[in-house]
Structure formats: structure tokens, C-alpha cells
Design a protein around this motif. Structure first.
Motif, PDB file in Angstrom:
ATOM      1  N   HIS A   1     -10.629  -7.563  -2.499  1.00  0.00           N
ATOM      2  CA  HIS A   1     -11.004  -7.001  -1.198  1.00  0.00           C
ATOM      3  C   HIS A   1     -11.640  -5.642  -1.455  1.00  0.00           C
ATOM      4  CE1 HIS A   1      -7.084  -4.861  -1.736  1.00  0.00           C
ATOM      5  NE2 HIS A   1      -7.716  -3.880  -1.115  1.00  0.00           N
TER       6      HIS A   1
ATOM      7  N   HIS B   1      -2.958   3.404   4.118  1.00  0.00           N
ATOM      8  CA  HIS B   1      -2.905   2.536   5.312  1.00  0.00           C
ATOM      9  C   HIS B   1      -1.857   3.023   6.316  1.00  0.00           C
ATOM     10  CE1 HIS B   1      -5.393  -1.057   4.044  1.00  0.00           C
ATOM     11  NE2 HIS B   1      -5.192  -0.492   2.883  1.00  0.00           N
TER      12      HIS B   1
ATOM     13  N   HIS C   1      -8.916  -3.813  -6.115  1.00  0.00           N
ATOM     14  CA  HIS C   1     -10.083  -3.876  -5.231  1.00  0.00           C
ATOM     15  C   HIS C   1     -11.181  -4.810  -5.725  1.00  0.00           C
ATOM     16  CE1 HIS C   1      -7.920  -0.247  -4.024  1.00  0.00           C
ATOM     17  NE2 HIS C   1      -8.286  -0.597  -2.826  1.00  0.00           N
TER      18      HIS C   1
ATOM     19  N   HIS D   1       0.759  -1.254   0.000  1.00  0.00           N
ATOM     20  CA  HIS D   1       0.000   0.000   0.000  1.00  0.00           C
ATOM     21  C   HIS D   1       0.793   1.309   0.000  1.00  0.00           C
ATOM     22  CE1 HIS D   1      -2.975  -2.856   1.430  1.00  0.00           C
ATOM     23  NE2 HIS D   1      -2.081  -3.232   2.307  1.00  0.00           N
TER      24      HIS D   1
ATOM     25  N   HIS E   1     -11.875  -1.726   0.357  1.00  0.00           N
ATOM     26  CA  HIS E   1     -11.034  -0.911   1.229  1.00  0.00           C
ATOM     27  C   HIS E   1     -11.943   0.107   1.939  1.00  0.00           C
ATOM     28  CE1 HIS E   1      -7.167   1.679   1.609  1.00  0.00           C
ATOM     29  NE2 HIS E   1      -8.122   2.320   2.247  1.00  0.00           N
TER      30      HIS E   1
ATOM     31  N   ASP F   1      -8.610  -3.169   4.931  1.00  0.00           N
ATOM     32  CA  ASP F   1      -8.971  -4.032   3.799  1.00  0.00           C
ATOM     33  C   ASP F   1      -9.820  -5.196   4.298  1.00  0.00           C
ATOM     34  OD1 ASP F   1      -7.602  -2.504   1.985  1.00  0.00           O
ATOM     35  OD2 ASP F   1      -5.827  -3.783   1.925  1.00  0.00           O
TER      36      ASP F   1
HETATM   37 ZN    ZN Z   1      -6.467  -1.070   1.103  1.00  0.00          ZN
END
Ligand code: ZN
Length: 301
Positions: free
Chosen positions: A219, A122, A216, A119, A221, A129
Motif C-alpha cells: 500500500h 494514523h 509500503h 500502526h 500511505h 493507506d
Molecule cells: Zn499507513
């Protein structure tokens, strides 16, 4: 110059020497080496992609409705607001058919900051995530959590969701978007396209928080707002001008992700443009690039 003054100056120079070298040290190596949180009052410092976190706390590796994944990374640390959010959303997810709760990917390092890999954001304990894989079990051991992979909810051609997408995914994203502590959610564009298609017209206030972004698809975010009273936490301004005018983003800006973004229109060859100025990568940040307070966070025992 009198001798004591000279000695005083030398002492001053020596004393300041270490902090000069810290200021120029690579921030991701220093923050990446920290294995515990700092003993401060919880505080997000700086911005999501340029900052650190004081007093971050560890998300318990296993909770009643979640498991933290990829424990070897030691990125299951967040601001207490992030931990509370995960508890809330995972409890909701556990009420969804086929979901025992949530598998949680990266949050932040123990003291936040830039990372050695992965990342750009973060960094301040407010990005989370969440895996698209519905948890069938919350009893995975460490090695299973290293080896299991999430699933993609996007088709091969990247234009739509695939058979892994379920109404439960939609319900969880909607619940997340309606949470007052959430600033925005990043998802692959086909997910937002699907949500725009299926959400009732009268029930779309939450939709503007759902933002399309590359990746994405394994996952989503979650980005939380700066905590109340947390001075020094930089709120992100709307990234899409149209969204700031109260739209919900179910429009051409969204279609762009599955048309021109995937197949850039051919243009006549032009004289080579000036190379765009290199965007600074958080991987290259030195400590001096981060807010000063991050040096205190780093130096604490
Ligand atoms: Zn993320």
C-alpha cells in the motif's frame, strides 16, 4: 483545620481520583474500544503518532469510486479533509485503465488515538493507506474485504519494482502528490526510484512529497497536512534535511534504501555501544502522554 475544610478536601480528592486513573490508563485500549466518533467539531489533536481525533467521520464503506477494506477493524474514520481527499483521488483513479477506483486500507479509529495493533501513526484522522491492488470490482462483500489481499509492487530482492507496477500506479501517486492538502506520501524505495527514472525532469515539483520508507510495497500511505485553522494539530517538520532545501530526493539518500539499508556494511567489531534509549512505542502510551483534549474526546458519549 475546621471540619468543613477537611470534608471539602476529601471531596476534592475523591473527585480528582477518577481522572488520575484515566491519565494512567493505556490509551490504545481506551481508544480501541470506541465504536463511534465523538460529537465535536472535527479537529485533529496532537501529532500523527501521538494524538487523537475529535468529530471524525466514517468513510462510507462503499462509494462510487472506492471501497473500504477490512471493515472488521473499524478504522475507516477520518477528518472530513481525509474523506474529501479519498473522494477526489479515487475519482481520478477510476479514470485509469484497469482501475475502478481505490481500495482504502486503514485511516483511523472512530476517535483516532493509538491502536492495539499495527500502526504507530494514523492517530489523528489524517493518515490514509491506499492499496496497490487495482480494484477490479467495487461490489466486494464484507467477507471478501476481509480475505482479499493487496499485491506487492516490489521485487523479491527489494531493489526494484516488479511486474505488478504499472504506469497507472505512477499516475495516481503523482496526482496524490500534487494535491495541495497532501503533506507527504510514503512508498517503498523502489517505487520512488522508478518515479525518479520515469518522471520528466521539468515536471518533478511534486516528487519531494514522495518519501521512501520500509514496508509500503502493498500500500502507499498518504499523510495530509493539518487542516486550515486547526489549532492543536502538530505539523510534521521535514524528516530529511536535504528535502527541506528544496531537493526532490532522487539522490544518494534514496539509493541507501536499496544498498546499505538492505546490506549494512560490515564494520570492525567495536566495544559494545551503550544501548540506545528505548523509543517509546505508541502501544504503551497512557492517556497522560496524549494531549489533554484527548480525554474530552474519549469521555464524550
Ligand atoms: Zn499507513
Amino acid at each position: 483545620m475546621k471540619r468543613p475544610v477537611v470534608i471539602g478536601l476529601i471531596a476534592l480528592l475523591l473527585a480528582s481520583a477518577p481522572s488520575v486513573s484515566v491519565a494512567q490508563a493505556k490509551a490504545n485500549q481506551l481508544f480501541g474500544a470506541k465504536s463511534t466518533g465523538s460529537p465535536h467539531k472535527p479537529q485533529a489533536i496532537g501529532s500523527y503518532a501521538k494524538g487523537c481525533g475529535a468529530g471524525l467521520v466514517e468513510l462510507p464503506e462503499t462509494g462510487p469510486t472506492w471501497q473500504a477494506m477490512r471493515l472488521s477493524r473499524n478504522r475507516n474514520w477520518g477528518h472530513p479533509d481525509a474523506i474529501a481527499f479519498i473522494q477526489r483521488l479515487s475519482a481520478f483513479a477510476a479514470g485509469q485503465r484497469g482501475w475502478q477506483g481505490l481500495y482504502i486500507g486503514d485511516i483511523s479509529q472512530p476517535r483516532g488515538g493509538p491502536m492495539l495493533s499495527g500502526h504507530q501513526s494514523h492517530q489523528i484522522g489524517l493518515d490514509i493507506d491506499v492499496w496497490m491492488l487495482p480494484p477490479k470490482s467495487l461490489r466486494l462483500n464484507r467477507s471478501q474485504r476481509e480475505n482479499i489481499s493487496s499485491i506487492s509492487v516490489r521485487s523479491q530482492d527489494q531493489r526494484s519494482v516488479n511486474g505488478n507496477w504499472t504506469p497507472q500506479h505512477a499516475a495516481i501517486l503523482k496526482q496524490a502528490a500534487r494535491d495541495p492538502s497532501v503533506d507527504r506520501l510514503f512508498v517503498t524505495a523502489p517505487v520512488k526510484i522508478e518515479l525518479c527514472k520515469t518522471a520528466r525532469r521539468s515536471d518533478r515539483d511534486w516528487m519531494q512529497k514522495i518519501r521512501p520508507l520500509y514496508g509500503h510495497n502493498y500500500h502507499f500511505h498518504v499523510r495530509l497536512k493539518c487542516p486550515k485553522g486547526n489549532r492543536g494539530c502538530a505539523t510534521q517538520t521535514p524528516s530529511v534535511a536535504e528535502l527541506s532545501k528544496g531537493g526532490n530526493g532522487c539522490d544518494d539518500t534514496l539509493r541507501w534504501w536499496v544498498t546499505d539499508y538492505l546490506n549494512p556494511p560490515k564494520t570492525k567489531p567495536q566495544t559494545p555501544a551503550k544501548p540506545a534509549p528505548q523509543k517509546r512505542n505508541s502501544r504503551n502510551y497512557v492517556m497522560a502522554d496524549l494531549p489533554q483534549a484527548c480525554q474530552t474526546v474519549l469521555a464524550a458519549p
